[in-house]
Design a protein around this motif. Structure first.
Motif, PDB file in Angstrom:
ATOM      1  N   SER A   1      -3.884  37.587  73.495  1.00 35.01           N
ATOM      2  CA  SER A   1      -3.606  36.944  74.782  1.00 35.01           C
ATOM      3  C   SER A   1      -2.240  37.393  75.309  1.00 35.01           C
ATOM      4  CB  SER A   1      -3.699  35.426  74.663  1.00 35.01           C
ATOM      5  OG  SER A   1      -2.674  34.958  73.854  1.00 35.01           O
ATOM      6  N   ARG A   2      -1.310  37.667  74.387  1.00 36.28           N
ATOM      7  CA  ARG A   2      -0.015  38.208  74.799  1.00 36.28           C
ATOM      8  C   ARG A   2      -0.191  39.571  75.457  1.00 36.28           C
ATOM      9  NH1 ARG A   2       4.182  38.708  69.975  1.00 36.28           N
ATOM     10  NH2 ARG A   2       5.708  39.935  71.117  1.00 36.28           N
ATOM     11  N   TRP A   3      -1.062  40.344  74.847  1.00 39.78           N
ATOM     12  CA  TRP A   3      -1.331  41.700  75.350  1.00 39.78           C
ATOM     13  C   TRP A   3      -1.948  41.628  76.745  1.00 39.78           C
ATOM     14  CZ3 TRP A   3      -0.396  46.188  72.370  1.00 39.78           C
ATOM     15  CH2 TRP A   3      -0.796  47.383  72.969  1.00 39.78           C
ATOM     16  N   ARG A   4      -2.850  40.678  76.922  1.00 39.38           N
ATOM     17  CA  ARG A   4      -3.490  40.526  78.234  1.00 39.38           C
ATOM     18  C   ARG A   4      -2.454  40.255  79.315  1.00 39.38           C
ATOM     19  NH1 ARG A   4      -8.045  37.540  76.220  1.00 39.38           N
ATOM     20  NH2 ARG A   4      -9.549  39.111  75.557  1.00 39.38           N
ATOM     21  N   LYS A   5      -1.469  39.432  78.946  1.00 40.29           N
ATOM     22  CA  LYS A   5      -0.413  39.118  79.919  1.00 40.29           C
ATOM     23  C   LYS A   5       0.364  40.383  80.265  1.00 40.29           C
ATOM     24  CE  LYS A   5       0.145  34.298  78.809  1.00 40.29           C
ATOM     25  NZ  LYS A   5       0.496  33.764  77.477  1.00 40.29           N
ATOM     26  N   LEU A   6       0.640  41.190  79.247  1.00 36.99           N
ATOM     27  CA  LEU A   6       1.339  42.450  79.498  1.00 36.99           C
ATOM     28  C   LEU A   6       0.504  43.346  80.414  1.00 36.99           C
ATOM     29  CD1 LEU A   6       2.747  43.293  75.945  1.00 36.99           C
ATOM     30  CD2 LEU A   6       4.023  42.537  77.945  1.00 36.99           C
ATOM     31  N   GLN A   7      -0.810  43.295  80.169  1.00 39.59           N
ATOM     32  CA  GLN A   7      -1.716  44.103  81.001  1.00 39.59           C
ATOM     33  C   GLN A   7      -1.654  43.650  82.456  1.00 39.59           C
ATOM     34  OE1 GLN A   7      -5.404  44.008  78.708  1.00 39.59           O
ATOM     35  NE2 GLN A   7      -5.962  45.963  79.614  1.00 39.59           N
ATOM     36  N   GLN A   8      -1.657  42.329  82.636  1.00 33.50           N
ATOM     37  CA  GLN A   8      -1.611  41.809  84.007  1.00 33.50           C
ATOM     38  C   GLN A   8      -0.314  42.205  84.696  1.00 33.50           C
ATOM     39  OE1 GLN A   8      -2.343  37.750  83.077  1.00 33.50           O
ATOM     40  NE2 GLN A   8      -4.539  38.083  82.851  1.00 33.50           N
ATOM     41  N   LYS A   9       0.767  42.277  83.900  1.00 30.13           N
ATOM     42  CA  LYS A   9       2.050  42.688  84.482  1.00 30.13           C
ATOM     43  C   LYS A   9       2.111  44.197  84.674  1.00 30.13           C
ATOM     44  CE  LYS A   9       4.860  39.198  82.214  1.00 30.13           C
ATOM     45  NZ  LYS A   9       5.702  39.203  81.017  1.00 30.13           N
TER      46      LYS A   9
ATOM     47  N   ASP B   1      -3.453  35.128  69.329  1.00 31.15           N
ATOM     48  CA  ASP B   1      -2.208  35.025  70.092  1.00 31.15           C
ATOM     49  C   ASP B   1      -1.767  36.388  70.598  1.00 31.15           C
ATOM     50  OD1 ASP B   1      -2.255  32.415  69.507  1.00 31.15           O
ATOM     51  OD2 ASP B   1      -0.693  32.470  67.953  1.00 31.15           O
TER      52      ASP B   1
ATOM     53  N   THR C   1       6.655  46.066  70.693  1.00 29.47           N
ATOM     54  CA  THR C   1       6.550  44.608  70.581  1.00 29.47           C
ATOM     55  C   THR C   1       6.958  44.147  69.184  1.00 29.47           C
ATOM     56  OG1 THR C   1       4.642  44.801  72.033  1.00 29.47           O
ATOM     57  CG2 THR C   1       4.973  42.682  71.001  1.00 29.47           C
TER      58      THR C   1
ATOM     59  N   SER D   1     -10.852  49.233  79.869  1.00 24.49           N
ATOM     60  CA  SER D   1     -10.729  48.018  80.643  1.00 24.49           C
ATOM     61  C   SER D   1     -12.133  47.674  81.140  1.00 24.49           C
ATOM     62  CB  SER D   1      -9.769  48.218  81.809  1.00 24.49           C
ATOM     63  OG  SER D   1     -10.210  49.295  82.591  1.00 24.49           O
TER      64      SER D   1
END
Ligand SMILES: *[C@@H]1O[C@H](CO)[C@@H](O)[C@H](O)[C@H]1NC(C)=O
Ligand SMILES: *[C@@H]1O[C@H](CO)[C@@H](O)[C@H](O)[C@H]1NC(C)=O
Ligand SMILES: *[C@@H]1O[C@H](CO)[C@@H](O)[C@H](O)[C@H]1NC(C)=O
Ligand SMILES: *[C@@H]1O[C@H](CO)[C@@H](O)[C@H](O)[C@H]1NC(C)=O
Ligand SMILES: *[C@@H]1O[C@H](CO)[C@@H](O)[C@H](O)[C@H]1NC(C)=O
Ligand SMILES: *[C@@H]1O[C@H](CO)[C@@H](O)[C@H](O)[C@H]1NC(C)=O
Ligand SMILES: *[C@@H]1O[C@H](CO)[C@@H](O)[C@H](O)[C@H]1NC(C)=O
Length: 628
Positions: A296-304, A293, A52, A265
Motif C-alpha cells: 500500500s505504501r508503494w501504491r501511494k508512491l505510484q500515485q505520486k 503495508d 526505501t 499497471s
C-alpha cells in the motif's frame, strides 16, 4: 579492603575507557554499493525498493544506531563490460558490500572481483544455477537459484505426464544454465528436452518468427520458455499470429513471465489475451502484514508518480537484501570490528600492477562481515530471510499461475517438501507434518484454446518418418503373414489384426511394413526380435512367440492367438518381465478368455518415444484392446 576498592575502580575505569574507545571508532557512515540496470523491469522496482529500505534502516534506531547507511548505485545498463568497470569504481569508494547485479553474466564477472577484494556480493536477481558458493565464496543470493525453479518445472511436466518438451531460451549464461538445470531435473523424471531452441541475446521479431515457425514441424507440443523479462510479450504475440496458441499446444513459462505481469499497471491488462492458457511459475511470497503495508505504501508512491511500475517479487527481494546487509553491518559494528581497507600483497604481482589493480584495496574484515551475513535470520517482506549452506536464500516455494481470460489465476503452489498443493506451503507446514500423505493437487487449468482437459502434448510431426514395422517373410504357415506372390502386398491374419487394432488409435500413425527373410526359408525369429531391440526396426508384427529371452529385450503385446502370435516392440522400462503380458488383464478378464479357450484379444502397445521418432512423447503406454 582498600586495595580491593582500588582494583574495582581500576577495572571500572578501564572498562569505561575501552567502551568509549569502541564507541568512538563507530563509523558515521557505511557505504554499500549497488550495480544493476536501472531501466529494466526488475531495476525499476529494485531501485525504489532499495532506496526505501535505506531510508527505513536509517530511520530505525534499533539497527546501526548512530551509523548511517549510504547506498552508491551504478547503472550497468545490461552490459557486462560496463558492469565490471563500475564494480571497480564502486569498490574504490570503500564499500562494505555490493548489492546486485541482476544479470547472471555480470554476476559471474563481478564475483571474481568481489572474491579477490573480499567484498560480499549479495544478489537479489541473478538466478543462474552455476553461480555457486564453492567457486565464489563471497557470492550470496537473496533469491533462489534456478536449479530450484527447474525442479518445480520438471515436477510440473511430470505432474501432467508429458515426456518430451521443447525449450526456448535466451542464449546467455542465465538461459543456457537454466535450461541445462531443467534437463538434469527432467532426466530424474524419465522425461527429456528433445529440442533446445536458443534465441540470440537482443533477439528481434524475425528471430522469434523463424524459431517458432521451425518448431511447428517438431513433434512435441510442450514449450518451456525461459527468457529475459519482456514487457511486450513478443514471443506469445508471435505464437498467436502463427496459430500456436491453440488446443494441443502447451506453453509453460519460468518466473520471468510472472515478474513481467506483476509489474504491469492495470491498463496493460489489455495484452493478456495473447497469454490465454499459459502456465507459469512465480516465486511464492507468503501473505503478511508487512507485505501488505509495503504494497500500500508503494501504491501511494505510484500515485505520486515516484514509482513507475507496480512492485514485483524482485522488489521485495531487493528491499530485504538491504535489510540483510544492514543487519550484518549492525552485528559487525557491535562486535567492535573496524571497517578498514588496505593494499594487499595478493594484488601486488606483475600482472595486477600492469592492470593497475594494485590501486584497489582489500576489505580487511570482509570475511567477518560475510560470516555475519550468512547468519542472517529475520522476518522480511518475502518471508523469513536466512541462508542455506549453499548461500542461497533458504525458503523457495513457487506459485503455479494460469492466465485465463483477463486474469492471472493462482492454481496452486509448489514446495520442495510437499510438491503441488492447492493450499499455500506455509499453511500446509502449520497444519500437518506428514507431507508424504499430502496429495499432489492443482486446481483446474485452462489450456490454450480454452480446454480444461490436459493436452496430449505431442503430435505426429508432418515430416516425421513413418514407423518401420518388420514382418517375417514366411514360406510355411503363410496364413499368419507373408508377401503375396509376385506383388508387394503383405497379408495374413496378423496383418488383419494389426490393421483392425490400428483403427482404434485415435490419431494418425504413419507406418511402413518391411519384410524380413529371403523368401526361400522361414526367417530367424531371434534375429528379427534382435533387430527391433537394436532400433533397426521400430516394431514387428507377426507370429512371434513370447519366450523369456525375448521379453528381456523387447516388450510384447497381449497374445492374440493360442500359439503365441504377437506384435513386438523394443523394451522401454526395467519393469518388464516374462509375465508382462498378464498385466493388462483383470482376473475377470482372464476368466472370460480362459473359458473361450483361445486368447483372441489384441493389444497394440503404442510405446513411448524410445520406440521410434515418429512417436515422440506419447503418454507412457497406451493399450488398446480389441476382441475379435
Ligand atoms: C542509540 O544511541 C544513543 C546514543 O548514541 C543511545 O542513547 C540509544 O539508547 C541507542 N539506542 C539503541 C536502541 O541502542
Ligand atoms: C544503455 O545502452 C543502450 C544501448 O545498449 C543505449 O542506447 C542507452 O543510451 C544506454 N543507457 C544509458 C543510461 O547509458
Ligand atoms: C513458415 O515456414 C513455412 C515453410 O517453411 C513458410 O512457407 C512460411 O512462409 C513460414 N511462415 C512465416 C511466417 O515465416
Ligand atoms: C579497531 O581499531 C582499534 C583502533 O585502531 C583497535 O584498537 C581495535 O583493536 C580494532 N578492532 C578490531 C576488532 O580489530
Ligand atoms: C530463525 O528465527 C526463527 C525465529 O526468530 C527461528 O524459529 C528459526 O529456527 C531461525 N532459523 C534459523 C535457521 O536459525
Ligand atoms: C529438495 O528436497 C530434497 C529431498 O527432499 C533435497 O535432497 C534437496 O536438496 C532439496 N532441494 C533444495 C534445492 O533444497
Ligand atoms: C498423517 O499420516 C497418517 C498416516 O500416515 C494419517 O493417518 C494422518 O491422518 C495424517 N495426518 C494428517 C494431518 O493428515
Amino acid at each position: 579492603m582498600g586495595h580491593l576498592g582500588v582494583l574495582w575502580l581500576f577495572i571500572l575505569v578501564k572498562w569505561v575507557f575501552l567502551s568509549s574507545l569502541v564507541c568512538c571508532k563507530k563509523p558515521d557512515v557505511v557505504n554499500i554499493g549497488a550495480i544493476f540496470t536501472f531501466n529494466s523491469v526488475i531495476g525499476r522496482a529494485a531501485k525504489l525498493a532499495m532506496e526505501t529500505a535505506v531510508d527505513d534502516v536509517n530511520a530505525n534506531p534499533g539497527i546501526m544506531n548512530g551509523t548511517k547507511l549510504r547506498l552508491i548505485m551504478q547503472d550497468a545498463n545490461c552490459s557486462v563490460f560496463l558492469g565490471s568497470t563500475e564494480a571497480f569504481q564502486i569498490i574504490e569508494k570503500e564499500v562494505a558490500a555490493i548489492i546486485g547485479p541482476q544479470s547472471s553474466a555480470i554476476a559471474h564477472m563481478i564475483s571474481v572481483i568481489a572474491n579477490g577484494l573480499q567484498v560480499p556480493l549479495v544478489s537479489f536477481a541473478a538466478t543462474d544455477p552455476t553461480l555457486s558458493s564453492l567457486q565464489f565464496p563471497y557470492f550470496v543470493r537473496t533469491t533462489q537459484s534456478d536449479s530450484y525453479q527447474m525442479a518445480a518445472m520438471a515436477d510440473l511436466i511430470e505432474f501432467y505426464g508429458w515426456k518430451e518438451i521443447i525449450a526456448i531460451f535466451i542464449d546467455d549464461d542465465y538461459g543456457r544454465n537454466g535450461i541445462s538445470a531443467l534437463g538434469d531435473q527432467l532426466v530424474k523424471k524419465m522425461a527429456k528436452i528433445s529440442h533446445k531452441l536458443p534465441l540470440p541475446v537482443g533477439f528481434g521479431q524475425n528471430d522469434i518468427i523463424d524459431l517458432l515457425n521451425k518448431s511447428k514441424f517438431l513433434s512435441p507440443r510442450v514449450y518451456v520458455v525461459h527468457v529475459n523479462l519482456d514487457p511486450r510479450l513478443r514471443i506469445f504475440t508471435i505464437a498467436n499470429k502463427l496459430q500456436m496458441m491453440t488446443s494441443n499446444y502447451v506453453w509453460l513459462a519460468t518466473d520471468w513471465l510472472s515478474t513481467t505481469l506483476d509489474s504491469f499497471s492495470t491498463m496493460n491488462h489489455i495484452s493478456f489475451h495473447v497469454l490465454q492458457g499459459v502456465v507459469g511459475l512465480r516465486q511464492h511470497i507468503p501473505e503478511s502484514n508487512k507485505k501488505k503495508d509495503f504494497v500500500s505504501r508503494w501504491r501511494k508512491l505510484q500515485q505520486k508518480g515516484l514509482a513507475s511500475s507496480a512492485v514485483n517479487s524482485y522488489g521485495f527481494f531487493a528491499y530485504d537484501t538491504v535489510w540483510a546487509v544492514a543487519h550484518s553491518i549492525d552485528k559487525f559494528i557491535r562486535d567492535g570490528n573496524n571497517f578498514t581497507f588496505s593494499f594487499s600483497d595478493k594484488l601486488v604481482d606483475k600482472k595486477s600492477i600492469e592492470m593497475q589493480l594494485n590501486t584497489l584495496k582489500v576489505f580487511d574484515n570482509g570475511d567477518v562481515l560475510l560470516k555475519k551475513l550468512l547468519q542472517t535470520n529475520f522476518s522480511g517482506l518475502s518471508g523469513q530471510v536466512y541462508f542455506s549452506s549453499d548461500q542461497n536464500i533458504a525458503s523457495g516455494d513457487y506459485d503455479v499461475i494460469n492466465i485465463d481470460g483477463m486474469a492471472v489465476r493462482t492454481v496452486g503452489y509448489w514446495s520442495n517438501q510437499s510438491g503441488f498443493s492447492v493450499l499455500p506451503p506455509e499453511v500446509l507446514k502449520m497444519g500437518q507434518n506428514n507431507f508424504s500423505s499430502a496429495e499432489q493437487k492443482l486446481q483446474e487449468v485452462t489450456w490454450p484454446g480454452g480446454n480444461t482437459e490436459r493436452p496430449r502434448g505431442w503430435e505426429i510431426a508432418s515430416n516425421e518418418r513413418p514407423l518401420r514395422i518388420v514382418v517375417p517373410y514366411r514360406v510355411s504357415f503363410v496364413e499368419f503373414v507373408t508377401k503375396v506372390h509376385d506383388s508387394h502386398k503383405i497379408q495374413g491374419y496378423c496383418i488383419e489384426v494389426f490393421t483392425e487394432a490400428k483403427k482404434l488409435v485415435p490419431y494418425y500413425v504413419p507406418y511402413r511394413f518391411e519384410l524380413f527373410g529371403d523368401g526361400q526359408s522361414n526367417p530367424n525369429y531371434y534375429q528379427l526380435v534382435k533387430m527391433v531391440s537394436n532400433d533397426v526396426f521400430d516394431a514387428a508384427v507377426g507370429d512371434i512367440a513370447i519366450v523369456k529371452d525375448r521379453t528381456k529385450i523387447v516388450d510384447f503385446s497381449q497374445p492374440y492367438i493360442g500359439t503365441g502370435l504377437v506384435i513386438v516392440a523394443p523394451i522401454n522400462n526395467a519393469k518388464s518381465s516374462a509375465w508382462v503380458f498378464l498385466q493388462p488383464f483383470t482376473v475377470q478378464m482372464w476368466g472370460v478368455t480362459a473359458s473361450a479357450f483361445v486368447v483372441i484379444a489384441v493389444v497394440i502397445w503404442i510405446l513411448e518415444h524410445r520406440v521410434n521418432d515418429a512417436f515422440r512423447g506419447p503418454p507412457k503406454r497406451q493399450l488398446i484392446t480389441m476382441f475379435l
